[in-house]
Each structure stands twice: as C-alpha cells, then as structure tokens.
Write an enzyme that holds these catalytic residues in place. Structure first.
Site, PDB file in Angstrom:
ATOM      1  N   HIS A  60       0.985  -1.103  -0.121  1.00  0.00           N
ATOM      2  CA  HIS A  60       0.423   0.184   0.448  1.00  0.00           C
ATOM      3  C   HIS A  60       0.784   1.391   0.057  1.00  0.00           C
ATOM      4  O   HIS A  60       1.282   2.347  -1.035  1.00  0.00           O
ATOM      5  CB  HIS A  60      -0.903  -0.745   1.362  1.00  0.00           C
ATOM      6  CG  HIS A  60      -1.697   1.199   1.033  1.00  0.00           C
ATOM      7  ND1 HIS A  60      -2.406   1.792   0.530  1.00  0.00           N
ATOM      8  CD2 HIS A  60      -1.606   1.894   2.428  1.00  0.00           C
ATOM      9  CE1 HIS A  60      -3.200   3.243   0.879  1.00  0.00           C
ATOM     10  NE2 HIS A  60      -2.573   3.402   2.147  1.00  0.00           N
ATOM     11  N   HIS A 211      -4.733   1.357  -4.054  1.00  0.00           N
ATOM     12  CA  HIS A 211      -6.024   0.273  -3.507  1.00  0.00           C
ATOM     13  C   HIS A 211      -6.040  -1.393  -3.900  1.00  0.00           C
ATOM     14  O   HIS A 211      -6.746  -0.839  -5.180  1.00  0.00           O
ATOM     15  CB  HIS A 211      -7.302   0.660  -2.727  1.00  0.00           C
ATOM     16  CG  HIS A 211      -7.595   1.594  -1.297  1.00  0.00           C
ATOM     17  ND1 HIS A 211      -6.887   1.455  -0.048  1.00  0.00           N
ATOM     18  CD2 HIS A 211      -6.291   3.086  -1.076  1.00  0.00           C
ATOM     19  CE1 HIS A 211      -7.094   2.332   0.484  1.00  0.00           C
ATOM     20  NE2 HIS A 211      -6.938   3.579  -0.602  1.00  0.00           N
TER      21      HIS A 211
END
Length: 518
Positions: A60, A211
């Site tokens: 991430h 994401h």
C-alpha cells in the site's frame, strides 16, 4: 508542477528491506511521541522487534502492514489497506502462508477494476504534455484530501477559472469532498471564502490509489480461502456490490461474508481442538496405544504442554514444592488393633522394620506412615497430594472412632449401662481391648453375612442353593448368583442385570479400598 518523490530500488530484496526499515522507524516513532503512561502503552520497543517477522508486506504505502492475530487457535488476518500491484518503490502485497479462520479485508474500490498501470501512466503524461503545449503554466497533482485545504486548495482556487490549466486527481474520492464535486464537472465551485467561481479548468481522474480493486481482492481471497470474510473500509453501496459479487464467485464454497458498518460489532463462535504436547522426560518414550500419560498440564498463552513435575522449572518459570505433613493424635489403644482395623479398610497396610522407622510403624497405601510415639500418642507422616490427603483424613477419623469406642466400653465397665444411675465422668484408667486381630476366615464370614443381608433388603427372597450359590426370586423369576465369580444365571435378562450390578456394588462397599485407587 508538483511530483511525488519515489524510492528506486534495484530489486525486490532492496525494496522489501527498505520497507521493513521504514515500518520499524514509524512504529518506534509512535512509542517515542506517545504521551500516555507506560502502563497504558499498546506496545513497546521489544514488542516491535518481536513482531517484525510476523508482519506481511501490503504493497500500500511505506509502513502499511497486515497483521495476523492468533486467539486460542483461531487465526484472524487484518489486511488494512493493501495492493497486489507491483510498484516502483513497493512490493506487491504478500500472500500469507498459513490457513485462516477469519479475513478482515478492505473494500475501498468494491467491484471497480483499475486500468493497467502503463495505460494510466500514459494518460497522465499525455495530460501534462497537452496542457503545457496549450500554454498552461501549471499542472497540479493533488490527493483528494489535499484538495480540501492548504496550498493545493489555494492553487486550485487561483487557477480553476482558466481553461488552459488542468487538475489531475490520482486517488480515491469520498462523498462530500471538493474532489468528488469537480470530477462531475460542475459549471462553478464554492470557494473557501463562501463565494463561487466558474470551473473552466480541465479535471482528470486517473486512480493511482494503492488500494486493491475487485480483481486483486477476489484473487487474494481465492488463494487464502478463509471460511469467514469481513468487509470493512468501504462505502456502503460499494461494499454491498462487492459482497454480492464475491458470493456469486465462491458460491460453491461454504464461505460466510459479512459487510460491517462503522462501529458495528460482530460475534463469531468457533469450536477448536485443544492439543497438548509432551515435553522433557515424558517425550523420551513414545506411549503405546491406550497408555495413560501422567504429568502436569501447563497452559502458556493458548498452548498446552504436559511435563513431568521435575521438569517444571526447566520449561517454565514455575517450580514445584513438596509439602511434608505430620500430625500427632491422642491414642491409648493397642497399636495392633489400629493396624487390623486399617487392613479392613485399605488393601495395602505394611509393617516397617524398626531401623527404618525408629520404632513400631506401618505404611498405608505405600505413602502414609503411621508411627507409635508413646502409650498415649501416635503420629501420621506423609508427603501431601490430593489422594494421600484423603487417606490421612480417613485414618484420623478411624483413630478417633476407635478411641470413642474404647471410651464407651470403659464407661460401661466402670459405671454400668446408661440410665441406671451410672455416672458419665471420664474415667482416669484406660482399659485396652483384649482382642488382638481376627482371622481372615472370620472376616470373610462376617462379609458374607453382610452381603446376604443387603441382597435380602434389595430383592426379598434370597436363599442358599447348591455349590454355595444364592437363589434370588422376584415375581416368579429366579436368578442364581455365584458369589465367587459374580456370574449370574437367569432366564429374565432384566433381573439378571439387576442382580449383577447390585452384587458388584455391594462387593465394592464391603471390600477394603484397593491400592490402585492412589
């Protein structure tokens, strides 16, 4: 033009190492800046060091991590924000190499699919080139949250009315934000001072958000195959669509999928087997099938271990303590009488040589020693444990009962039967019983009488038959009981079983307590 700074690693190992270093620094920094007391700290530096090899890379942002919690054998993975897409400065999220019971997973993009990265990067550079070639002096790249206030918001309000300017939004947009408003291309926008201004600049939305999209999420879950999936961190409608699509995709598997609202709690119940490992001396020999393994069961966190008592201090911070107990009891009767009475109660009553006990003594159940101290006292010695503690209690009760019987006999001899003006003052002289020990044959006869009387009380008609068997008649049905073997013969199965069970229970009541009990 504002551009993001990136870390260019040579290979996967360098990037992973850099990631771990950043993660450790961020966690250490939290500990340093925390203003809570030591007792209220969630974790300290030592906890961080111990957890480093348990953290999975999420792909991430620098410092983001997945965590696996094991609670009583139930494994829960919390992904946090993650991405399965390889980046120039981050590795893709790793697939945990263990089975899960629950996976709590983000659902930011729901069922949306990201364009391939090279397509997005090409679009991004084309927008920059096109804007500059048209004479636009500035291209501002902002995050959706950065556009709400600060320098990015000030620049946006300065340039939003000019057609040759452009705004590129690279991340996820939330309802109610300026970013969400302008990607719908309204004719005007509200400024921070409350006034309105025309929106003439170019607005481009191309997600570089780290994401996972639906393809990454579904692939991740298909590889892990957790029986329970909890969707979090997403807009309600997107979470609902994601849940339905996942149900369709894994309809052939018994998987439970739950989508949670903020602050909503969920309860889940699990039945798990508890396994205990033998360690130390107990692990040196493999037990046979059906063999009983005896030791101490030690629970540490959610693991169980069985070990010998002498190994307790080796494999734990605990230690064993032996408690040696000694009690002195007033007893003025014959020592042989006490031994005889104990033999009627316990299977193992063995006399000890004088050199071992320094005087008359015998041992009950191999671990309780009864010693003759004087004409008026005896003593009990044992190493405390639950079984021998009960044995010692019964011996004390027997000694007190014998003393009471002796007192009543003396009272009768001195003063006569009660109720005829006899005095009940405690006599100063103590008369010892003249009986020593009874023969085993006499004891067996007494036991037979007791057994016969108890059978009569249960069944009524009980007579002596051939070969020493007992004939028991109930409502026209007859059973023949062999007292030696305990076998019962009868044409009525119900009566046969009743007699067999009753006889076994009577034997258990009248026989001495066997040594195997301890």
């Amino acid at each position: 033009m504002l551009i993001p700074s990136i870390f260019l690693g040579k290979d996967h190992i360098q990037r992973a190492s850099f990631y771990d270093t950043c993660n450790k620094l961020l966690l250490f920094d939290y500990v340093k800046v925390s203003k809570v007391s030591v007792e209220d700290m969630l974790y300290d530096e030592q906890d961080i060091l111990r957890s480093m090899d348990k953290i999975e890379v999420t792909g991430h942002v620098l410092g983001a991590a997945m965590f696996m919690a094991d609670n009583a054998g139930v494994r829960v993975l919390y992904t946090g924000d993650y991405s399965r897409e390889e980046d120039c400065h981050l590795c893709a999220a790793e697939i945990p190499q263990f089975s899960l019971d629950i996976c709590i997973i983000e659902s930011t993009y729901g069922v949306q699919l990201h364009q391939p990265r090279n397509v997005r990067e090409k679009r991004f550079t084309d927008v920059i080139h096109s804007t500059i070639s048209q004479g636009g002096p500035s291209v501002v790249m902002v995050s959706p949250s950065g556009l709400q206030s600060g320098l990015s918001r000030q620049l946006f309000e300065m340039w939003c009315s000019e057609k040759k300017n452009a705004c590129v939004i690279p991340g996820y947009v939330v309802e109610g934000t300026l970013a969400k408003t302008i990607i719908n291309e309204p004719k005007e926008v509200t400024l921070m001072n409350g006034l309105t201004a025309p929106l003439n600049m170019q607005v481009h939305y191309m997600s570089f958000s780290a994401h996972a999209d639906f393809a990454q999420t579904s692939t991740f879950l298909m590889e892990l195959m957790p029986p329970n999936i909890i969707l979090v961190h997403g807009e309600a409608n997107e979470m609902g669509r994601l849940k339905q699509k996942l149900i369709t995709k894994i309809a052939d598997r018994n998987t439970k999928i739950i989508s949670l609202k903020n602050c909503q709690s969920v309860e889940m119940y699990f039945n798990s087997e508890k396994m205990a490992k033998t360690i130390g001396r107990l692990a040196e020999k493999t037990p046979e099938v059906g063999e009983t393994v005896s030791g101490l069961l030690v629970k540490k966190a959610f693991t169980y271990q069985i070990m010998a008592p002498d190994d307790l201090h080796v494999f734990s911070q605990l230690s064993t303590t032996n408690i040696s107990q000694r009690i002195t009891i007033a007893y003025s009767g014959a020592f042989g009488v006490l031994k005889h009475r104990l033999k009627q109660m316990f299977e193992s009553v063995v006399s000890l040589p004088d050199e071992e006990s320094d005087g008359p003594a015998f041992r009950v159940h191999e671990r309780l020693t009864v010693k003759y101290e004087s004409e008026k006292h005896i003593s009990l010695h044992w190493r405390s444990d639950p079984i021998i503690d009960m044995v010692s209690d019964s011996v004390v009760a027997l000694v007190l009962n014998i003393s009471r019987e002796m007192y009543m006999q003396v009272l009768y001899l001195v003063n006569g039967p009660p109720g005829f003006g006899a005095s009940h003052e405690i006599p100063k002289a103590v008369v010892e019983s003249e009986e020593a020990t009874k023969t085993e044959e006499e004891n067996n006869k007494k036991a037979e009488k007791v057994i016969h009387a108890l059978l009569v009380s249960l069944f009524g008609d009980v007579k002596f038959g051939e070969n020493g068997k007992l004939v028991i008649s109930v409502d026209g049905n007859v059973a023949h009981l062999d007292k030696q073997s305990g076998n019962v013969e009868s044409g009525n199965e119900g009566l046969k079983e009743r007699v067999r069970v009753a006889f076994q229970r009577i034997l258990n009541a009248v026989k001495p307590i066997p040594l195997s009990v301890s």
